[in-house]
Write an enzyme that holds these catalytic residues in place. Sequence first.
Site, PDB file in Angstrom:
ATOM      1  N   LYS A   1       0.293 -14.044  -9.283  1.00 12.60           N
ATOM      2  CA  LYS A   1       1.599 -13.977  -8.767  1.00 12.60           C
ATOM      3  C   LYS A   1       1.759 -13.752  -7.149  1.00 12.60           C
ATOM      4  CE  LYS A   1       4.861 -10.605  -8.248  1.00 12.60           C
ATOM      5  NZ  LYS A   1       5.603 -10.925  -7.015  1.00 12.60           N
TER       6      LYS A   1
ATOM      7  N   GLU B   1      -5.469  -2.175  -4.270  1.00 17.90           N
ATOM      8  CA  GLU B   1      -5.623  -2.136  -2.750  1.00 17.90           C
ATOM      9  C   GLU B   1      -4.274  -1.849  -2.257  1.00 17.90           C
ATOM     10  OE1 GLU B   1      -5.517  -2.731   0.406  1.00 17.90           O
ATOM     11  OE2 GLU B   1      -6.199  -4.653   0.472  1.00 17.90           O
TER      12      GLU B   1
ATOM     13  N   CYS C   1      -2.686  -3.726   5.815  1.00 17.76           N
ATOM     14  CA  CYS C   1      -2.735  -2.432   5.203  1.00 17.76           C
ATOM     15  C   CYS C   1      -3.788  -1.528   5.826  1.00 17.76           C
ATOM     16  CB  CYS C   1      -3.299  -2.545   3.797  1.00 17.76           C
ATOM     17  SG  CYS C   1      -4.491  -3.918   3.655  1.00 17.76           S
TER      18      CYS C   1
ATOM     19  N   GLU D   1       3.205   4.786   6.413  1.00 22.18           N
ATOM     20  CA  GLU D   1       2.855   3.599   6.617  1.00 22.18           C
ATOM     21  C   GLU D   1       4.467   2.767   7.235  1.00 22.18           C
ATOM     22  OE1 GLU D   1       1.225   1.033   3.687  1.00 22.18           O
ATOM     23  OE2 GLU D   1      -0.295   0.066   4.976  1.00 22.18           O
TER      24      GLU D   1
END
Lengths: 334, 481
Positions: free
Chosen positions: B183, B257, B291, B388
């Site tokens: 997906k 991850e 990331c 983040e």
Amino acid sequence: MSTSTTTDSAARARDLLGVSGLTNRALAAWLHGLPGVDQVGCEARAAGLKTRSIKTDSKRWAIDLAISMIDLTTLEGADTPGKVRGLATRALVPDPSDPSTPSPAAVCVYGDMVAVAKETLGESGIGVAAVATAFPSGRASLEVKLADTREAVAAGADEIDMVIDRGAFLAGDYLTVYDQIVAVKDACTRADGSAARLKVIMETGELVTYDNVRRASWLSMLAGGDFIKTSTGKISPAATLPVTVVMLEAVRDWHALIGEMVGVKPAGGIRTSKDAISFLVAVHEIAGEDWLDNTWFRFGASSLLNDLILQRQRMSLGVYSGADYIADDAPSAY
Amino acid sequence: MPTFEYAPAPESRAVVDIPDSYRLWIGGEWVEGRGTPFPTINPATEETLSTVAEATAEDVDAAVRAARTAYTRIWSRMSGTDRGKYLFRIARIMQERARELAVLETLDNGKPIKETRDFDVPTAAAHFFYHAGWADKLEYAGLGSSPRPHGVVGQIIPWNFPLLMLAWKIAPALACGNTVVLKPAETTPLAALLFADICQQADLPPGVVNLVTGAGATGQAIVDHPGIDKIAFTGSTAVGKMIARSIAGSDKHATLELGGKAANVVFDDAPLDQAIEGIVGGIFFNQGQVCCAGSRVLAQENIVDDVVDRLKRRLETLRLGDPLDKNTDVGAINSERQLARITELSAVGEAEGAVRWDTGCPLPKNGFWFRPTLFTEVSQSHRIAQEEIFGPVLSVLTFRTPGEAVAKANNTPYGLSAGVWTEKGSRILWMADQLKAGVVWANTFNQFDPTSPFGGYKESGYGREGGRHGLAAYVRKGTQQ
């Protein structure tokens, strides 16, 4: 006059280094205290600048600027008065088919050809640059180097392109390199007190590492060089983009520190418009707009002018012409 | 023209053909989705590019069944050499259609064409080439003498590198003999849908790769499906935790991850000009939506002013604007939602007392944009130093000693990547040993290679992607009976 210049630059150098006397140890401490250059990162930065896509109006502008920044050069044992006259005439009329083409900044020749070039160029505003100081190796006594310089200046040279003593530099004898630049700078002074601009050729192809290029750049600026120049054109590699990036960083940081601008001249191996434009992008993005002027940036080149004119013609005509449509006064004799 | 202005140099859109609507790609065929179709837009202009089908749990079930059939009847029986041939073929087609992929990715994601052209697409192709080589050598990968595939793998990928994350997921899965239900993110489905076309062109057997589009509900259906043997997810830590919770107690395997809050540690003996380049690349590459972005700079206190001056001067030369322009350095933020989060966290940074600076460059009228932004006087306890942001926002902190640098770099819930800038080799090795990060870059940042494993510590997830370590995530270790 001459003593005061020497004293001034020595005083400034001592002041900058914060020492009471200039010694090899003081110079080494200062030069080795500069931030190192990471080779991989520096080359990646240069490759990144190369991917800039300069099109249409910007390209037209950049081509004219690049032409105006050329030191049109012939430095051969086979140079004759005829060839130098031809080259100088070429500088006056770079493209007979289009009078709007700008002229190069200067013609660059050996010292004994200065008078010939000067005669043709007259008061055109195009300078005559002479290589001096036992170019290209620089392996001669200081007396010979100074005599070489004085003769060229007396013959009417507007600019002197000297070579540093690479052997001394690599041996760590920075003081000798410094002293010689100061002495040659002094010899650039004319009787009336004016002076020829001094370009300091570091021969980066013989210095090899970017750390050395950075140190040699700072040493040359400290000694009063008006320009730092990559190469003689006799050693390969000559003017690469990463080397020029390191030098542009040096003049930018020197300006931030001292408030004085120093010029940069990559010389040798820049043959195409595309290459030249990459260098201009580097000047623009590293040193800044102030350097985008032939007072502060030059290309030492012989065949580059041909390609710039070819591209210039293509941009006005919409089609490529060819080598036979570019007047060339300095084709190879061989 | 008094100054050196770069004239527009736009890449042509003509190489890409985007249909008005897309269906799901299941069992080698385009099938209607049962959910509500949704638009995907160009974040640089807010123009609708296409409408995409939404896969419901039923559609996901169909995709898993197609993958299972392909697994048992074809893919698990095929020799590694033959699987490798398909992967090589896919890699070559990706290279042949590189320009098309790059332009499509830029349109759908908003990232600059120079990045898709020079990074995303070539690196994606490299992952297929690399894993194609492994397909017939798995017995020699140190994973036991007879490593076996998991079976059907469910893969959920993020919107920041739509094609590259697909390659990171699909290439090792197929090389190891698994079949896939993948997906793509709901804001960036087009690269994956073009990849379906590439699979067809490569004559990949039907059902080996199945693509279902949709948002969170579709992802949940994949995670919950009992026919899935392994989940591979890249995305936010919050969603990663939900996935871990959902599959707890089942026999599904997982690799996650997740987020990061990487530090670039700059010592006073660093190669400064290159460190500046690394810092700028580390946080402004892909608008900071990475990331492993180096969203914190830890500069030694005795050089911090110089570092900040140099950073500001460098940021002034970044060119923000039309992502299709070849000279654009900073493109659009991927979505309105992401822009809102970046805006909010930056406001919090200011409110908490950090000093904000940005380039002040003009922003395009339409689309989602955020100026490259720098915060100085940031403390470890500021939210912008902990959370983040996933945007072009850099926080500058300082340290006094190597020990303090390590402590501050490690002092986040994350542990994905870190950068060390020093000319001292012994310090690099010591730092790499101390930093709790899956990747430590020395005198560089954001370097990716298919041969090198990538993954995190702590809340940055578990499992590795790339290299021999990455293969381990797609096989059951086994010994010959």
